[in-house]
Design a protein around this motif. Structure first.
Motif, PDB file in Angstrom:
ATOM      1  N   ALA A   7       0.840  -1.205   0.000  1.00 14.56           N
ATOM      2  CA  ALA A   7       0.000   0.000   0.000  1.00 14.56           C
ATOM      3  C   ALA A   7       0.872   1.252   0.000  1.00 14.56           C
ATOM      4  O   ALA A   7       0.582   2.220  -0.693  1.00 14.56           O
ATOM      5  N   ARG A   8       1.950   1.231   0.784  1.00 13.66           N
ATOM      6  CA  ARG A   8       2.852   2.380   0.828  1.00 13.66           C
ATOM      7  C   ARG A   8       3.447   2.632  -0.549  1.00 13.66           C
ATOM      8  O   ARG A   8       3.552   3.760  -0.993  1.00 13.66           O
ATOM      9  N   ARG A  10       2.154   1.713  -3.436  1.00 13.40           N
ATOM     10  CA  ARG A  10       1.077   2.127  -4.345  1.00 13.40           C
ATOM     11  C   ARG A  10       0.704   3.588  -4.159  1.00 13.40           C
ATOM     12  O   ARG A  10       0.463   4.306  -5.116  1.00 13.40           O
ATOM     13  N   PHE A  11       0.652   4.045  -2.906  1.00 16.65           N
ATOM     14  CA  PHE A  11       0.200   5.402  -2.619  1.00 16.65           C
ATOM     15  C   PHE A  11       1.338   6.350  -2.272  1.00 16.65           C
ATOM     16  O   PHE A  11       1.107   7.524  -2.024  1.00 16.65           O
ATOM     17  N   GLY A  12       2.547   5.864  -2.254  1.00 15.29           N
ATOM     18  CA  GLY A  12       3.686   6.684  -1.856  1.00 15.29           C
ATOM     19  C   GLY A  12       4.187   7.563  -2.980  1.00 15.29           C
ATOM     20  O   GLY A  12       3.476   7.890  -3.927  1.00 15.29           O
ATOM     21  N   SER A  13       5.439   7.924  -2.856  1.00  8.79           N
ATOM     22  CA  SER A  13       6.057   8.791  -3.846  1.00  8.79           C
ATOM     23  C   SER A  13       6.541   7.957  -5.029  1.00  8.79           C
ATOM     24  O   SER A  13       6.328   6.758  -5.091  1.00  8.79           O
ATOM     25  N   ASP A  19       9.923   7.042   0.311  1.00  5.01           N
ATOM     26  CA  ASP A  19       8.855   6.378   1.066  1.00  5.01           C
ATOM     27  C   ASP A  19       9.402   5.783   2.356  1.00  5.01           C
ATOM     28  O   ASP A  19       8.778   5.883   3.416  1.00  5.01           O
TER      29      ASP A  19
END
Length: 174
Positions: A7-8, A10-13, A19
């Motif tokens: 998830a990090r 996918r939604f991170g930088s 990240d």
């Protein structure tokens, strides 16, 4: 844990290193805040007490907000809480009737010292797996990133000021 990492990502930088830096910073803050909260403190309160303790004299609210790196509204909330707890007092500015200066009370000085000890112990536990050389290497690498950011900001006319909102989402806890 794998789902969290996914998830990090996918939604991170766009950079996994960044990240990881943000995730580590958030995890450290949560860890230290938890240790402080066991004793009625918090990272936000400690930062405010620290600035007032090290300032060398009373501060205006706007100066405190700037030093802590919070929006003035956030700093006011924290100071109100510290004042209710008898740790900070507002005194009239000697030459500006409209202004107040903030200073630590004797209890505020005592609680600041206690919170600093808790902070040191929590950070030592968090970084205890690193040896002296590793700590120095990490500091060097982080310094190089900060320098690169500062150099690129000064080259493109950008400002180093983030508007004082760097921790607003986290420092509203008085």
């Amino acid at each position: 844990m794998a789902a969290e990492a996914k998830a990090r990502h996918r939604f991170g930088s766009s950079d996994v290193l960044i990240d990881e830096l943000f995730a580590t910073t958030q995890q450290l803050r949560t860890f230290v805040d938890g240790r402080l909260r066991e004793h009625g403190a918090s990272v936000a309160r400690l930062r405010t007490l620290r600035v007032l303790a090290l300032a060398g004299g009373p501060l205006r609210m706007r100066d405190l907000a700037e030093y802590v790196g919070n929006a003035p509204r956030t700093t006011t909330t924290i100071v109100d809480s510290l004042e209710r707890d008898g740790l900070v007092e507002r005194v009239r500015h000697p030459s500006d009737r409209r202004a107040f200066l903030l200073t630590l009370t004797p209890e505020g000085v005592r609680r600041h010292r206690e919170a600093e000890e808790l902070d040191r112990a929590a950070l030592a536990a968090a970084t205890g797996a690193l040896g002296a050389a590793e700590r120095e290497q990490l500091r060097t690498l982080l310094g190089r990133i900060r320098t690169a950011v500062a150099d690129s900001r000064s080259g493109d006319g950008g400002s180093d000021d983030d508007g004082g909102n760097s921790d607003d989402a986290h420092d509203t806890d008085g």
